[in-house]
Design a protein around this motif. Structure first.
Motif: not given
Length: 194
Positions: A67, A69, A122
């Protein structure tokens, strides 16, 4: 004894997953026989079952999903223990597991910790969930029906977005090599904000 409570409408899409999670536990037990059950193991094993249940519910999953961030220094790569998605909904999950005593679950702290860990996986706009698998244990003898009901009551009192539990009758008297009885498993979800 099995059941679930979903108190946060954002997690309602997980209902068919949790229903099939019970089926996955049953299938594992049927294939492996009466001397083994998946909830003795750690969160990786139980995430695998949850992932299988999602696929059975016609969703998709990816374990250790990469993911992005956003942080003060820009974007960075991170990963979620499990990414789960339907065509309309998706969530990033961070998971852990505990093996508390049947009559002393004490889940508030580990649930808060895993939800806090989920904040980091995330963007703030994504649905991020802390996931706590709980496999209660008791030494010397199996849990009584009253103890099981007390545990279910305690699980439902926790500050969660969703909780599901499964204490299969056929496996309540099963004990592991260490002599501990594990009557079943519960999974608790708490949304991470931020």
């Amino acid at each position: 004894m099995q059941g679930m409570t979903i108190s946060n409408p954002k997690l309602e899409f997980l209902r068919p997953v949790l229903e099939r999670w019970f089926d996955c536990i049953d299938r594992y037990n049927a294939v492996r026989g009466d001397n083994d059950t998946p909830y003795w193991f750690d969160e990786r094993a139980n995430l695998g079952l949850l992932s299988a249940a999602a696929w059975m519910a016609e969703m998709v999953t990816l374990q250790n999903a990469p993911t992005r961030k956003q942080n003060e220094d820009g974007e960075r790569n991170v990963s979620a223990d499990l990414f789960i998605a339907s065509t309309e909904e998706r969530a990033f999950i961070q998971a852990t597991q505990r093996w508390p005593k049947v009559n002393n679950l004490n889940l508030t702290q580990p649930l808060s910790e895993v939800a806090s860990d989920a904040k980091r996986i995330s963007y703030a706009s994504d649905l991020k969930l802390g996931c706590l698998f709980v496999s209660p244990q008791k030494a010397q003898q199996s849990a009584t029906p009253e103890e099981l009901q007390d545990m279910i009551d305690d699980l439902q009192k926790e500050n969660t977005c969703a909780v599901a539990w499964y204490f299969p009758y056929a496996y309540r008297k099963l004990r592991n090599e260490a002599g501990q009885y594990h009557p079943g498993i519960a999974v608790l979800f708490k949304q991470a904000h931020g």
